[in-house]
Design an enzyme around this catalytic site. Structure first.
Site, PDB file in Angstrom:
ATOM      1  N   HIS A  68       5.381  -7.026  -8.408  1.00 56.31           N
ATOM      2  CA  HIS A  68       4.389  -6.906  -7.353  1.00 56.31           C
ATOM      3  C   HIS A  68       3.289  -5.892  -7.748  1.00 56.31           C
ATOM      4  O   HIS A  68       3.102  -5.276  -8.448  1.00 56.31           O
ATOM      5  CB  HIS A  68       4.949  -6.029  -6.150  1.00 56.31           C
ATOM      6  CG  HIS A  68       4.157  -6.048  -4.852  1.00 56.31           C
ATOM      7  ND1 HIS A  68       3.079  -5.162  -4.756  1.00 56.31           N
ATOM      8  CD2 HIS A  68       4.163  -6.765  -3.701  1.00 56.31           C
ATOM      9  CE1 HIS A  68       2.557  -5.678  -3.211  1.00 56.31           C
ATOM     10  NE2 HIS A  68       3.105  -6.472  -2.938  1.00 56.31           N
TER      11      HIS A  68
ATOM     12  N   GLU B 271       0.951  -4.105  -6.520  1.00 56.01           N
ATOM     13  CA  GLU B 271       1.036  -2.731  -6.154  1.00 56.01           C
ATOM     14  C   GLU B 271       1.645  -1.993  -7.262  1.00 56.01           C
ATOM     15  O   GLU B 271       1.420  -0.731  -7.823  1.00 56.01           O
ATOM     16  CB  GLU B 271       1.435  -2.299  -4.751  1.00 56.01           C
ATOM     17  CG  GLU B 271       1.179  -0.933  -4.610  1.00 56.01           C
ATOM     18  CD  GLU B 271       1.976  -0.334  -3.388  1.00 56.01           C
ATOM     19  OE1 GLU B 271       1.869  -1.240  -2.311  1.00 56.01           O
ATOM     20  OE2 GLU B 271       2.310   0.688  -3.314  1.00 56.01           O
TER      21      GLU B 271
ATOM     22  N   SER C 133       4.771  -8.405   1.177  1.00 57.35           N
ATOM     23  CA  SER C 133       6.030  -7.733   0.967  1.00 57.35           C
ATOM     24  C   SER C 133       6.463  -7.193   2.157  1.00 57.35           C
ATOM     25  O   SER C 133       7.830  -7.237   2.618  1.00 57.35           O
ATOM     26  CB  SER C 133       5.953  -6.601  -0.139  1.00 57.35           C
ATOM     27  OG  SER C 133       6.932  -5.679   0.071  1.00 57.35           O
ATOM     28  N   ASN C 134       5.569  -6.399   3.127  1.00 61.86           N
ATOM     29  CA  ASN C 134       6.046  -5.923   4.207  1.00 61.86           C
ATOM     30  C   ASN C 134       6.546  -6.982   5.307  1.00 61.86           C
ATOM     31  O   ASN C 134       7.048  -6.503   6.094  1.00 61.86           O
ATOM     32  CB  ASN C 134       4.798  -5.166   4.693  1.00 61.86           C
ATOM     33  CG  ASN C 134       3.782  -5.758   5.302  1.00 61.86           C
ATOM     34  OD1 ASN C 134       3.886  -5.858   6.605  1.00 61.86           O
ATOM     35  ND2 ASN C 134       2.842  -6.240   4.787  1.00 61.86           N
TER      36      ASN C 134
HETATM   37  S1  SF4 Z   1       0.264  -2.071   4.444  1.00 62.23           S
HETATM   38 FE1  SF4 Z   1      -1.747  -1.448   4.814  1.00 62.23          FE
HETATM   39  S2  SF4 Z   1      -1.939   0.595   5.198  1.00 62.23           S
HETATM   40 FE2  SF4 Z   1      -0.026   0.113   4.222  1.00 62.23          FE
HETATM   41  S3  SF4 Z   1      -0.618   0.652   2.158  1.00 62.23           S
HETATM   42 FE3  SF4 Z   1      -0.646  -1.613   2.331  1.00 62.23          FE
HETATM   43  S4  SF4 Z   1      -2.895  -1.981   3.076  1.00 62.23           S
HETATM   44 FE4  SF4 Z   1      -2.487   0.507   3.061  1.00 62.23          FE
END
Ligand code: SF4
Length: 323
Positions: A130, A132, A229-230
């Protein structure tokens, strides 16, 4: 779509854009308005197909390799953040750089750099590959070890365990991360943990909303791109809670057979998915017979991050802002 038993749509609250995504998109839009096209963006600014296509149509060019960017160009780093090596290469090539890294990711980078100076090594909980994770691990040339699950925790071999700290990708499953963190703590009892967890408020709030909604619906639709991912974590969470759950990049991907025998449809969106896509899904599900749309109660998010210097325009409103 064919008729089904769908009667009601429940909308998760909060859902969709977080403050980091909003800011990242605004940085690209403002750079386009101020400097004109093309504006180069390293990696997808946020993991959403619609957002990326909209920005492409306005003149953004998405690249992975900085060698693709011409000298003197304006370059934006995506919300996921970049390694030190990428930062250094961008500056060495002389680009005008704007950093759209989410400030909550930057906070993790700053913590890693600070503790590394004090002699710490790190265990990072995250998903291999990923961007990040690559950005955070790339803050150091060595001494940061990735664990993806509990089995990895048993295998990881840091050089020492006296000065060891844990960091986490911001968009993980809160429950999975807690389980992995507990295994890390059990193996390295002295490990230093952040004062405030690295999983961000937006990830936490969207997962909490799915936990509340899941038992109240027969099916849950998550609007999000496969790379997000989220968004993936929201779909998995509902499925684990026993609710049939599907993730769609757009309303066209909805399949009528998913809704057969389902009455209440839950709807949410990952942090990078714009509300316009949620509205399109609502329209399609209405065509299946849903007569009402009800917003769940939930946390009202008020977080807002400042823009980088050099991108503040007098006119605060941008034409055609993605929302
Ligand atoms: S989901 Fe949104 S608030 Fe959370 S780290 Fe990623 S960009 Fe930032």
């Amino acid at each position: 779509m064919s008729e089904s038993g769908v009667s009601e749509i429940l909308l998760a609250e909060p859902r969709g854009f977080c403050a980091g995504v909003d800011r990242a998109i605004e940085i690209v839009e403002r750079a386009l308005a101020k400097f004109g096209a093309p504006i180069y963006v390293r990696h997808e600014i946020v993991h959403n197909t619609y957002v990326v296509n909209e920005l492409k149509s306005k003149g953004a060019i998405f690249i992975e390799d900085l060698a693709e960017v011409p000298p003197g160009a304006t370059l934006i780093f995506s919300a996921h953040g970049v390694s030190k090596a990428v930062q250094e290469e961008a500056h060495a090539r002389g680009f005008e750089v704007f950093d759209a890294t989410c400030p909550l990711v930057t906070k993790v980078h700053v913590e890693v750099a600070k503790l590394a100076k004090e002699g710490f090594e790190f265990i990072m909980i995250g998903h291999k590959g990923h961007p990040e994770v690559e950005g955070t691990m790339g803050q150091l040339s060595s001494g940061i070890h990735l664990v993806e699950d509990v089995a990895d925790v048993a295998r990881v071999q840091p050089g020492q365990s006296d000065k060891l700290a844990v960091v986490t990708q911001t968009t993980l499953s809160v429950d999975d991360a807690a389980e992995i963190a507990a295994a890390v703590r059990a193996r390295f009892p002295k490990i230093r943990e952040p004062k405030q967890q690295d999983i961000c408020y937006a990830t936490q709030n969207r997962q909490d909303a799915v936990k509340i909604m899941s038992p109240q619906v027969d099916i849950l639709i998550v609007v999000g791109s496969p790379t997000s991912s989220n968004s993936n974590r929201l779909r998995e969470l509902a499925q684990r809670l026993g609710t049939d759950s599907y993730m769609v990049d757009s309303a066209e991907e909805l399949r009528p057979e998913w809704f057969e025998g389902k009455s209440r449809v839950g709807l949410t969106a990952g942090a990078s998915a714009p509300e316009v896509l949620v509205d399109e899904v609502i329209d399609r599900v209405r065509a299946l017979g849903a007569v009402s749309v009800r917003k769940m109660d939930g946390i009202q998010e008020t977080t807002k991050f400042p823009l980088p210097k050099g991108l503040k325009l007098d006119d605060q409103s941008l034409p055609g802002h993605i929302s």
